[in-house]
Design a protein around this motif. Structure first.
Motif, mmCIF file in Angstrom:
data_model
loop_
_atom_site.group_PDB
_atom_site.id
_atom_site.type_symbol
_atom_site.label_atom_id
_atom_site.label_comp_id
_atom_site.label_asym_id
_atom_site.label_seq_id
_atom_site.Cartn_x
_atom_site.Cartn_y
_atom_site.Cartn_z
ATOM 1 N N GLU A 183 -17.218 82.534 92.418
ATOM 2 C CA GLU A 183 -17.288 81.350 93.269
ATOM 3 C C GLU A 183 -16.137 80.405 92.966
ATOM 4 O OE1 GLU A 183 -20.335 77.695 94.465
ATOM 5 O OE2 GLU A 183 -20.960 79.215 93.004
ATOM 6 N N GLN A 184 -15.841 80.223 91.693
ATOM 7 C CA GLN A 184 -14.718 79.369 91.308
ATOM 8 C C GLN A 184 -13.409 79.928 91.858
ATOM 9 O OE1 GLN A 184 -14.326 78.844 87.063
ATOM 10 N NE2 GLN A 184 -12.467 77.605 87.249
ATOM 11 N N LEU A 185 -13.257 81.250 91.769
ATOM 12 C CA LEU A 185 -12.039 81.890 92.272
ATOM 13 C C LEU A 185 -11.929 81.706 93.783
ATOM 14 C CD1 LEU A 185 -9.552 83.634 91.736
ATOM 15 C CD2 LEU A 185 -11.025 85.656 91.920
ATOM 16 N N VAL A 220 -8.758 79.975 95.659
ATOM 17 C CA VAL A 220 -7.963 80.740 96.622
ATOM 18 C C VAL A 220 -7.974 80.060 97.989
ATOM 19 C CG1 VAL A 220 -7.816 82.940 97.866
ATOM 20 C CG2 VAL A 220 -8.204 82.924 95.396
ATOM 21 N N GLU A 221 -9.104 79.495 98.378
ATOM 22 C CA GLU A 221 -9.146 78.753 99.645
ATOM 23 C C GLU A 221 -8.185 77.566 99.625
ATOM 24 O OE1 GLU A 221 -13.155 77.641 100.437
ATOM 25 O OE2 GLU A 221 -13.738 79.639 101.126
ATOM 26 N N HIS A 274 -14.876 78.306 74.365
ATOM 27 C CA HIS A 274 -13.478 78.470 74.779
ATOM 28 C C HIS A 274 -13.340 79.258 76.088
ATOM 29 C CE1 HIS A 274 -11.895 76.655 71.159
ATOM 30 N NE2 HIS A 274 -12.489 77.548 70.388
ATOM 31 N N SER A 275 -14.432 79.491 76.809
ATOM 32 C CA SER A 275 -14.343 80.309 78.021
ATOM 33 C C SER A 275 -13.551 79.624 79.134
ATOM 34 C CB SER A 275 -15.741 80.667 78.527
ATOM 35 O OG SER A 275 -16.498 79.500 78.827
ATOM 36 N N GLY A 276 -13.397 78.310 79.068
ATOM 37 C CA GLY A 276 -12.631 77.609 80.096
ATOM 38 C C GLY A 276 -11.216 78.134 80.213
ATOM 39 N N GLU A 277 -10.571 78.346 79.065
ATOM 40 C CA GLU A 277 -9.197 78.860 79.087
ATOM 41 C C GLU A 277 -9.163 80.318 79.526
ATOM 42 O OE1 GLU A 277 -6.370 77.594 78.940
ATOM 43 O OE2 GLU A 277 -6.661 75.590 78.108
ATOM 44 N N VAL A 278 -10.186 81.085 79.181
ATOM 45 C CA VAL A 278 -10.224 82.484 79.605
ATOM 46 C C VAL A 278 -10.383 82.565 81.119
ATOM 47 C CG1 VAL A 278 -11.418 84.695 79.334
ATOM 48 C CG2 VAL A 278 -11.199 83.158 77.371
ATOM 49 N N ARG A 279 -11.234 81.730 81.680
ATOM 50 C CA ARG A 279 -11.388 81.696 83.127
ATOM 51 C C ARG A 279 -10.083 81.275 83.803
ATOM 52 N NH1 ARG A 279 -17.268 81.165 84.319
ATOM 53 N NH2 ARG A 279 -16.794 80.108 86.282
ATOM 54 N N SER A 280 -9.387 80.302 83.215
ATOM 55 C CA SER A 280 -8.094 79.884 83.766
ATOM 56 C C SER A 280 -7.082 81.018 83.707
ATOM 57 C CB SER A 280 -7.563 78.673 83.000
ATOM 58 O OG SER A 280 -8.382 77.541 83.197
ATOM 59 N N TYR A 281 -7.161 81.806 82.647
ATOM 60 C CA TYR A 281 -6.283 82.970 82.492
ATOM 61 C C TYR A 281 -6.453 83.919 83.679
ATOM 62 C CZ TYR A 281 -4.453 87.199 80.141
ATOM 63 O OH TYR A 281 -3.754 88.337 79.792
ATOM 64 N N ILE A 282 -7.687 84.162 84.081
ATOM 65 C CA ILE A 282 -7.966 85.054 85.201
ATOM 66 C C ILE A 282 -7.562 84.414 86.522
ATOM 67 C CG2 ILE A 282 -9.834 86.169 86.489
ATOM 68 C CD1 ILE A 282 -11.288 86.496 83.800
ATOM 69 N N ASN A 327 -3.888 84.190 87.051
ATOM 70 C CA ASN A 327 -3.330 85.495 87.375
ATOM 71 C C ASN A 327 -3.509 85.799 88.858
ATOM 72 O OD1 ASN A 327 -4.081 88.677 87.648
ATOM 73 N ND2 ASN A 327 -2.399 88.336 86.208
ATOM 74 N N ALA A 328 -4.719 85.571 89.378
ATOM 75 C CA ALA A 328 -4.979 85.839 90.794
ATOM 76 C C ALA A 328 -4.078 84.997 91.689
ATOM 77 C CB ALA A 328 -6.449 85.564 91.100
ATOM 78 N N LEU A 329 -3.962 83.716 91.394
ATOM 79 C CA LEU A 329 -3.159 82.833 92.222
ATOM 80 C C LEU A 329 -1.681 83.203 92.174
ATOM 81 C CD1 LEU A 329 -4.836 79.377 91.480
ATOM 82 C CD2 LEU A 329 -5.306 80.985 93.340
ATOM 83 N N ARG A 330 -1.252 83.736 91.034
ATOM 84 C CA ARG A 330 0.163 84.127 90.913
ATOM 85 C C ARG A 330 0.517 85.228 91.918
ATOM 86 N NH1 ARG A 330 3.347 87.944 87.531
ATOM 87 N NH2 ARG A 330 5.445 87.059 87.405
ATOM 88 N N TRP A 331 -0.355 86.224 92.086
ATOM 89 C CA TRP A 331 -0.042 87.303 93.033
ATOM 90 C C TRP A 331 0.052 86.758 94.453
ATOM 91 C CZ3 TRP A 331 1.855 90.844 90.269
ATOM 92 C CH2 TRP A 331 1.288 91.240 89.059
#
Length: 597
Positions: free
Chosen positions: A280-282, A286-287, A238-246, A249-253
């Motif tokens: 790396e995914q983040l 962000v790019e 289930h880590s896919g959803e946890v990574r999306s959670y993070i 959040n970053a993209l929202r700011w």
């Protein structure tokens, strides 16, 4: 008679409806308006998301009741993605959307990290009122100082009224005592109106101990413990959803709050064995957003690993982040000027260590660290990675607040010693960062402070800090009680200091050094390869350093007695130093920026 979902599903999108991810729950209910209200049943989808047809109306309070395998039904919990917590992290969430019509920064084109001077602030102690709105009143002072980017310590909601913010549990919400989300929107807008970029400190490596209800919803946490408790599940089931959670959040700011950069706290505590690391995914995400928004967006990591792969381009095998904090520069500069050698300063203080960090970013780069008792770090390719990707400083919230008494260098060093440190950092090829009050040599401490409401948690923090300080060799009796409200109050800046003689002179020199850095391309040149460092030692108290930056050079006396440095140059700016025909004469810790002949 139709159900609420039937009456609204044809006119509203799923984003307009209440939803929550709880893949292992037997049932989830939506509680509206009051914690005592009867829950509205929600429907489970195959991906573990629960939804219902009730519209998410602006300003409406809500929470979720989650039923697990034991069939026990607890009290309503806040939304893991709550955008506002008006009654604290234990209360109901409130629907909040940023009002696009309140922005006035349509002309803002952003600011990249390279070439910037950063200013770190803690909202609660930056001004007497300790709010985002009151902080706006002092932004013009930062413009006059010459900084380009304001870095704000974490704003995510945490339990209690005041703290550093690294114990946040509601990552999508802005701490209410600071003014909540609307105040943060005003703050960012006010910064942009003055030409200041905004960097927000975010914490993705752990959650605080009070108000963390994520485990009741799903497998957000890892089974591996980190230095501050359980980390996030970044590579398990289930880590896919946890990574999306993070990532969401970053993209929202960046998107909703218009911030320009994120400082990622302690990324060495992100345990991720995935083929594509979260960082790396983040970076990729962000790019993409940066391209869409048409302005630069930066990611800056804090890491104690001395690993340049964080800021190495992805095509060269790195993660592609824009910057990382560089404690080695701090340690080398501080130890050389102050003479401190305890704890992690044990390997620093020599002119050789200072020369190494000024030309290679790290002291420990695949070399033995006495403090760690092992080989540490990795060498930097100075021809491929610019020095601007390393954030350098003479102090930070950590380097002050993690001292037993929260004492700043200004409380132990002379004004000229403070200015010598500032000159080395501000004339370096790195991206300089100041910590609030440093620019005038503030004498107020910056202590570690908390306002935990649970007695057992408060006592655990006290004991933990005492043990940590003992390991650094500090007297436990000098440890400031983090739970004492006076510890927080003493940490608030005293702005009346700025006009007093020695403080006014420190402020004048800081302004002049930043203006010089902005005016001279050789000082803002980001590349480390051309930097050349000379040093001289006549005796233990007679040490000098020359840092060559093209035709300019910084000459600094790191000894307690006056010295004469053999260099034919003309002074561009000096403090406690004079350039003559064939040498530069420096008082103790005096310095001069000169143009060589």
């Amino acid at each position: 008679m139709t159900s609420p979902s039937e009456s609204t599903s044809t006119t509203a999108t799923s984003a307009d409806m209440f939803s929550v991810w709880a893949p292992e729950a037997r049932a989830v209910g939506l509680v509206l308006d009051s914690p005592d209200a009867d829950p509205v049943p929600m429907r489970r989808a195959a991906d573990g998301w629960w939804t219902c047809g009730v519209p998410r109306e602006q300003g409406r309070d809500y929470g979720f009741v989650v039923t697990g395998d034991d069939d026990e039904v607890g009290p309503p919990r806040p939304d893991p993605r709550s955008t506002r917590q008006p009654d604290g992290v234990h209360g109901l969430s409130r629907v909040h959307r940023v009002d696009p019509s309140r922005w006035t920064d349509a002309a803002w084109t952003g600011r990249q990290l390279a070439g910037s001077v950063i200013y770190e602030m803690h909202v609660g102690t930056f001004s007497p009122d300790g709010t985002l709105i009151s902080a706006i009143e002092h932004l013009d002072e930062l413009v006059e100082l010459g900084v380009d980017m304001v870095e704000v310590m974490p704003l995510n909601a945490f339990n209690g009224e005041y703290g550093w913010g690294y114990d946040g549990v509601a990552w999508f919400a802005v701490h209410e005592p600071y003014g909540g989300p609307d105040a943060f929107q005003q703050f960012v807008d006010a910064c942009h109106a003055r030409g200041l970029a905004v960097c927000l400190d975010v914490v993705y490596n752990h959650l605080g101990p009070s108000g963390n209800y994520l485990p009741e919803f799903g497998p957000y946490l890892s089974s591996a413990d980190g230095p501050w408790g359980s980390g996030l599940n970044l590579d398990g089931e289930h880590s896919g959803e946890v990574r999306s959670y993070i990532i969401d959040n970053a993209l929202r700011w960046f998107d909703e709050f218009h911030v320009d950069a994120l400082r990622l706290d302690a990324v060495h505590a992100l345990h991720d064995a995935s083929a594509v690391h979260l960082l790396e995914q983040l970076t990729v995400e962000v790019e993409s957003l940066s391209t869409h928004l048409g302005r630069p967006l930066s990611l800056v990591a804090e890491s104690d690993q001395n690993d340049p792969r964080l800021v190495t381009a992805r095509e060269a095998g790195g993660y592609g982040l824009d910057g990382q904090w560089d404690d080695d520069v701090h340690h080398a500069v501080h130890a050389a000027v102050s003479g401190e050698r305890q704890g992690y300063y044990v390997d620093y203080g020599s002119l050789e260590s200072l020369q190494q960090v000024l030309t290679g970013a790290f002291l420990h780069a695949g070399t033995y660290s006495s403090f760690r008792g092992r080989v540490h770090g990795r060498p930097l390719d100075v021809n491929r990675v610019p020095g601007s990707r390393f954030v350098a400083y003479t102090l930070t919230h950590d380097q002050v607040g993690n001292r037993a008494a929260g004492d700043r260098p200004s409380m132990n060093l002379t004004p000229q010693q403070q200015l010598a440190k500032a000159a080395i950092v501000l004339c370096s090829p790195f991206t300089p960062m100041l910590f609030q009050g440093e620019e005038w040599g503030a004498r107020t401490p910056f202590c570690f402070f908390t306002s935990h409401l649970e007695p057992e948690l408060a006592e655990a923090v006290r004991q933990g800090r005492t043990r940590e300080f003992a390991a650094m060799g500090w007297d436990p009796d000098t440890v400031a009680d983090p739970q004492d409200p006076e510890t927080f109050r003493r940490s608030v800046l005293d702005r009346t200091e700025q006009t007093r003689d020695e403080h006014a002179e420190i402020l004048r020199v800081y302004r002049a050094l930043i203006a010089l850095r902005n005016a001279e391309p050789e000082l803002s040149d980001p590349w480390l390869a051309p930097v050349r460092v000379e040093s001289g030692v006549e005796a233990d108290d007679d040490r000098w350093l020359v840092v060559h930056r093209g035709s300019l050079a910084l000459v600094v006396n790191l000894g307690t007695e006056p010295c004469r440095v053999p260099l034919a140059a003309d002074a561009v700016f000096a403090s406690g130093a004079v350039a003559d025909a064939d040498s530069v004469f420096c008082q103790a810790f005096g310095f001069a920026v000169v143009r060589t002949r």
